[in-house]
Design an enzyme around this catalytic site. Structure first.
Site, PDB file in Angstrom:
ATOM      1  N   THR A  13       1.286   9.480  -0.485  1.00 57.59           N
ATOM      2  CA  THR A  13      -0.038   8.904  -0.778  1.00 57.59           C
ATOM      3  C   THR A  13      -0.377   7.731   0.129  1.00 57.59           C
ATOM      4  OG1 THR A  13       0.967   7.532  -2.512  1.00 57.59           O
ATOM      5  CG2 THR A  13       0.021   9.635  -3.183  1.00 57.59           C
ATOM      6  N   TYR A  15       1.072   4.522   3.123  1.00 61.48           N
ATOM      7  CA  TYR A  15       2.197   3.755   3.648  1.00 61.48           C
ATOM      8  C   TYR A  15       3.131   3.338   2.526  1.00 61.48           C
ATOM      9  CZ  TYR A  15      -0.029   3.512   8.193  1.00 61.48           C
ATOM     10  OH  TYR A  15      -0.572   3.840   9.401  1.00 61.48           O
ATOM     11  N   SER A 251       1.054  -3.773  -4.542  1.00 62.10           N
ATOM     12  CA  SER A 251       0.382  -2.505  -4.788  1.00 62.10           C
ATOM     13  C   SER A 251      -0.171  -1.944  -3.489  1.00 62.10           C
ATOM     14  CB  SER A 251      -0.760  -2.689  -5.796  1.00 62.10           C
ATOM     15  OG  SER A 251      -1.593  -1.554  -5.837  1.00 62.10           O
ATOM     16  N   LYS A 252       0.093  -0.667  -3.232  1.00 68.61           N
ATOM     17  CA  LYS A 252      -0.488  -0.014  -2.057  1.00 68.61           C
ATOM     18  C   LYS A 252      -2.010  -0.011  -2.157  1.00 68.61           C
ATOM     19  CE  LYS A 252       1.949   3.867  -2.210  1.00 68.61           C
ATOM     20  NZ  LYS A 252       2.503   5.190  -1.845  1.00 68.61           N
ATOM     21  N   ARG A 253      -2.515   0.177  -3.379  1.00 72.17           N
ATOM     22  CA  ARG A 253      -3.964   0.249  -3.565  1.00 72.17           C
ATOM     23  C   ARG A 253      -4.640  -1.073  -3.224  1.00 72.17           C
ATOM     24  NH1 ARG A 253      -4.469   3.556  -9.336  1.00 72.17           N
ATOM     25  NH2 ARG A 253      -3.472   5.486  -8.627  1.00 72.17           N
TER      26      ARG A 253
END
Length: 481
Positions: A13, A15, A251-253
């Site tokens: 989804t 990096y 968080s990646k988001r």
């Protein structure tokens, strides 16, 4: 421990941020510490969240950081396939077995049906109310023949407690009345994350599941699934969260730092691994700087903390600087040259010498452009820099020193370190002067800075004869104004 098998099971989804990489690292360390097997499995059942190229990022990140897997999609193994979407027939088969055994059921409710029923039940606040668990076999058979859309839900116990043990948090109990009848198979016939995990972990013989403590609340559902199949649960190791600060987790988001972000900022892969190992784990010794091999030897599950760890970039820079110092000269040069070539316009600069001067002076490779910026262009410095009490220099005697240096260096034929050093120290000896008395004006004239990577002689050799003489002449012009 015998037959230790751990897995890292990322979703493609995007990096990989440091929290994900730490999970992979701990799984790797647990396996290698016990002469076990480290498995890479790709969990791609949620197609809507997949990012093109993310699978390559997973492979490259793990390989670059030294976390080489023993089984996985690219190299195979005895428990493949290692990509969930290629195992989807397994999941439906196992879910239907639970239906047959009365431990799961077909649910035909639509979302709006569930919400409408909940809204009129004052004593039922959340989750699914188990409506379809009471359908007769005839009704279920009829709905299936009609092709009515369904999911498969696990029939959860409504009384008692579910108990499981975690190697970090100890024994945990959860009241079963808090547990919703969880979905195992979605309407598209793909498994839910929880269900696929349990089936795959069992079929692949995973002995230890290492993951973030945000999954602690889901673990009773895993435990009840293992119980429903009559399987032995793996050992659980839930790790503390990695936080951006005291209140926000990574968080990646939210765009928090990924492994590649830190690589782009000039961190070494081995330093990143070293640092994230210490995010929630403490070695028994006072040692802080580790190779991956040393981490394997030192790692103990008992050292994992229950408390959240906050990402400290300054501490990470310190650890990176220590790893940089451990590089050989050739290794450092290979890392530094791309930064030097992209920062310096003059191709006649002695890059090899400049690299050696920087070796012990940087924390991250991104420090290099600022440290060498004076090579492209002298800053507009003040002649006050020539005044230095320690070296007993001032503007007047600096004129005399630089005039003599210009003459001496003009006569150096081969502008090597040895030749320049010999010429300058001959001048120091002839003048019966202190070293700093000569070197300070030379450093300032060549760099326009009070502090540089290397002293006057090194800077002269780095810049070359023509540029050095040009800068000394410019300094004399400044001082004579």
């Amino acid at each position: 421990m015998k037959n230790v098998r751990t897995r890292f099971a990322p979703s493609p989804t995007g990096y990989m941020h440091v929290g994900n990489l730490r999970t992979a690292l701990y799984a790797y360390l647990v396996a290698k510490k016990n002469n076990g097997t480290f498995v890479l499995r790709i969990e791609d059942t949620d197609k809507s969240r997949q990012v093109e190229g993310a699978l390559d990022v997973i492979y490259s990140t793990l390989k670059d950081s030294g976390l080489n897997w023993d089984e996985g999609p690219d190299i195979g193994g005895n428990y493949g396939p290692y990509i969930q979407s290629e195992r989807k027939d397994n999941y439906l088969e196992y879910a239907e077995k639970l239906v047959k055994d009365g431990k799961a059921y077909y649910c035909f409710c639509k979302k709006e049906d569930i919400e409408n029923r909940i809204s009129v039940k004052s004593d039922y606040s959340q989750g699914y109310d188990g409506f379809c668990s009471g359908l007769s076999e005839e009704t279920v058979s009829e709905y299936l023949k009609e092709g009515k859309e369904y999911v498969i839900r696990q029939k959860m116990p409504k009384t008692g407690k579910t108990v499981f043990n975690d190697l970090v948090y100890g024994t945990i109990e959860v009241s079963n009345e808090e547990l919703e009848d969880q979905i195992l198979i979605k309407s598209d016939k793909m498994p839910t994350y929880n269900f696929a995990n349990v089936i795959d972990d069992h079929l692949m013989g995973i002995s230890h599941v290492i993951r973030g403590n945000e999954y602690l609340s889901s673990t009773p559902k895993y435990t009840l699934l293992y119980d429903a199949f009559g399987w032995e649960s793996p050992e659980y190791i839930h790790c503390p969260q990695v936080m951006r600060d005291a209140t926000h987790k990574l968080s990646k988001r939210d765009g928090d730092a990924s492994y590649h972000d830190f690589i782009d900022k000039g961190f070494l892969p081995q330093a990143i691994i070293n640092y994230i190992a210490l995010l929630g784990w403490s070695p028994k010794s006072e040692q802080e700087i580790f190779t991956l091999r040393e981490l394997v030897d030192e790692f103990e599950i008992s050292g994992i903390s229950k408390s959240s760890a906050i990402l400290d970039v300054e501490k990470m820079k310190y650890i990176n600087s220590e790893h940089i110092k451990k590089l050989s000269s050739d290794e450092f040069e290979s890392f530094s040259l791309p930064y030097l070539h992209s920062s310096i316009e003059n191709c006649d600069v002695n890059f090899k010498l400049l690299s050696s001067l920087l070796h012990t002076r940087i924390e991250v490779f991104n420090d290099i452009p600022e440290l060498v910026s004076f090579i492209n262009e002298l800053p507009d410095y003040s002649t006050d820099l020539f005044v230095n009490k320690k070296n007993k220099t001032d503007k007047v005697n600096s004129i005399e020193t630089l005039t003599e240096l210009h003459e001496v260096l003009s006569n150096v034929q081969s502008f090597s370190s040895e030749a320049v050093h010999s010429a300058v120290f001959t001048l120091i000896k002839d003048k019966n002067a202190k070293t700093g008395y000569i070197m300070w004006p030379l450093r300032v004239a060549l760099s326009g800075l009070p502090s540089t990577p290397g002293g006057g002689i090194e800077l002269a050799v780095v810049l070359g004869k023509e540029e050095s003489l040009k800068r000394i002449s410019a300094a004399l012009e400044k001082l004579n104004r």
